[in-house]
Design an enzyme around this catalytic site. Structure first.
Site, PDB file in Angstrom:
ATOM      1  CG  HIS A  62      -1.500   4.193 -17.890  1.00  0.00           C
ATOM      2  ND1 HIS A  62      -0.848   3.324 -17.040  1.00  0.00           N
ATOM      3  CD2 HIS A  62      -2.568   4.676 -17.172  1.00  0.00           C
ATOM      4  CE1 HIS A  62      -1.483   3.273 -15.881  1.00  0.00           C
ATOM      5  NE2 HIS A  62      -2.520   4.082 -15.933  1.00  0.00           N
ATOM      6  CG  HIS A  64      -4.090   7.394 -15.334  1.00  0.00           C
ATOM      7  ND1 HIS A  64      -4.896   6.281 -15.484  1.00  0.00           N
ATOM      8  CD2 HIS A  64      -4.804   8.449 -15.819  1.00  0.00           C
ATOM      9  CE1 HIS A  64      -6.047   6.639 -16.035  1.00  0.00           C
ATOM     10  NE2 HIS A  64      -6.021   7.951 -16.253  1.00  0.00           N
ATOM     11  CG  ASP A  66      -1.431   5.855 -10.422  1.00  0.00           C
ATOM     12  OD1 ASP A  66      -1.796   6.433 -11.458  1.00  0.00           O
ATOM     13  OD2 ASP A  66      -1.874   4.738 -10.087  1.00  0.00           O
ATOM     14  CG  HIS A  67       0.901   3.779 -13.562  1.00  0.00           C
ATOM     15  ND1 HIS A  67       1.123   2.421 -13.479  1.00  0.00           N
ATOM     16  CD2 HIS A  67      -0.306   4.004 -12.986  1.00  0.00           C
ATOM     17  CE1 HIS A  67       0.088   1.853 -12.895  1.00  0.00           C
ATOM     18  NE2 HIS A  67      -0.794   2.787 -12.584  1.00  0.00           N
ATOM     19  CG  HIS A 142      -6.555   2.147 -17.463  1.00  0.00           C
ATOM     20  ND1 HIS A 142      -7.331   1.872 -16.369  1.00  0.00           N
ATOM     21  CD2 HIS A 142      -5.622   3.047 -17.038  1.00  0.00           C
ATOM     22  CE1 HIS A 142      -6.893   2.578 -15.340  1.00  0.00           C
ATOM     23  NE2 HIS A 142      -5.864   3.308 -15.725  1.00  0.00           N
ATOM     24  CG  ASP A 212      -3.512   1.088 -13.728  1.00  0.00           C
ATOM     25  OD1 ASP A 212      -2.496   0.527 -13.304  1.00  0.00           O
ATOM     26  OD2 ASP A 212      -3.824   2.235 -13.392  1.00  0.00           O
ATOM     27  CG  HIS A 270      -2.823  -0.277  -9.439  1.00  0.00           C
ATOM     28  ND1 HIS A 270      -4.107   0.185  -9.432  1.00  0.00           N
ATOM     29  CD2 HIS A 270      -2.072   0.754  -9.913  1.00  0.00           C
ATOM     30  CE1 HIS A 270      -4.150   1.427  -9.914  1.00  0.00           C
ATOM     31  NE2 HIS A 270      -2.913   1.786 -10.204  1.00  0.00           N
TER      32      HIS A 270
HETATM   33 ZN   LIG Z   1      -4.259   4.238 -14.590  1.00  0.00          ZN
END
Ligand SMILES: [Zn+2]
Length: 305
Positions: A62, A64, A66-67, A142, A212, A270
């Site tokens: 996805h 976000h 941090d990914h 999520h 997530d 995570h």
């Molecule tokens: Zn996320």
């Protein structure tokens, strides 16, 4: 043949001293996959002496940050290292736009071609298939549309039982036995019955990556009985309110998922930056599912078939 999963990063969204955000490197069936690409992923690859040239496909769960925020630097490094082979990029729609914008404003054209494979995260979809392997999405729950990935080896060929081979057998006949067929002569008469000369195939390995997500009852049947499950465990059970609010999971939920799906092994990751001692998370998960490990950076989990 083995499946090797190397953890490059396993931290949650905010920086945590000594921990990198989410990214994993998976070797399976001579394929080299990157799963998510958090900030610093290429630093971790270099530190672990994993060649970036080997990577065939990148799967992004996805958008976000941090990914995927480690992706642009990695793509530029591949360019500077004169990569010429195509790179396949699987992600929810929008990543192609982000990358194109970066390239446009840096007036750059990559040496290699990126093949974008946008997917719809909220339905199960086969993203990749070859003679040995499939990769399908796992719809997750999520704040942003998000999917995990299920890597599954196909049924392997039967193995020749060398002790049973007899003089006079032709190579072509042995090859035929390997495919699972009996060997017959020109008139159709049975010469060698397959099961007399072969052993059953080695087991097919499977790995599910789930980050997530909030508690996600609907994925239990999809990941049932797999060999290895990575499930996020951003929070400890005492912080379940925070998990519900941010649509993440707790250690106990990750362990409960492993138990309900009857997976063989669980790896959690995570982790929120609020936890300095990750052993507390491990203990809490192991109390519900004993075969649990932490996704520690630099660690490789190996499954033998
Ligand atoms: Zn996320």
């Amino acid at each position: 043949m083995a499946l090797n999963l190397t953890i490059l990063g396993s931290s949650g969204a905010l920086p945590a001293i000594g921990r990198f955000p989410t990214s994993q490197y998976l070797e399976i069936q001579n394929r080299h996959f990157l799963i998510d690409c958090g900030e610093g992923a290429q630093i971790q690859l270099a530190r672990l002496q994993i060649s970036i040239h080997k990577i065939d496909c990148i799967f992004i769960s996805h958008l976000h940050g941090d990914h995927y925020l480690g992706l642009m630097p990695l793509l530029f490094s591949m360019h500077l290292h004169k990569r010429s082979s195509e790179l396949h990029l699987y992600s929810p729609a929008g990543l192609d736009e982000i990358i194109t914008l970066h390239l446009k404003h840096s007036k750059s054209a990559l040496n290699y071609k990126i093949i974008f494979h946008p997917f719809t995260p909220n339905k199960i979809q086969t993203l990749f298939e070859d003679e040995a392997l499939t990769v399908e999405t796992i719809p997750l729950i999520h704040k942003l549309e998000c999917a995990g990935f299920l890597f599954r080896e196909k049924v392997k060929p039967r193995r020749i039982n060398k002790e049973k081979l007899v003089d006079g057998m032709k190579l072509q006949q042995i090859a035929s036995l390997k495919t699972g067929a009996d060997v017959v002569d020109d008139s159709g008469k049975l010469l060698y019955r397959n099961e007399d000369f072969t052993l059953p195939p080695r087991p097919s390995l499977s790995y599910a990556y789930c980050s997530d997500t909030a508690w996600n009852e609907s994925m239990i049947s999809q990941i049932a009985c797999i060999d290895l499950l990575y499930h996020e465990a951003t929070f400890m059970q005492a912080d379940i309110d925070k998990a519900v609010e941010t649509k993440h999971s707790t250690t106990v939920q990750a362990a409960e998922m492993a138990k309900r799906a009857q997976v063989k092994k669980l790896v959690i990751g995570h982790f929120s930056e609020r936890y300095k001692d990750l052993n507390m998370l491990l203990e809490e998960a192991r109390a519900h599912f004993s075969n649990t490990e932490l996704a520690m950076e630099g660690v490789t989990f190996t499954l033998q078939d």
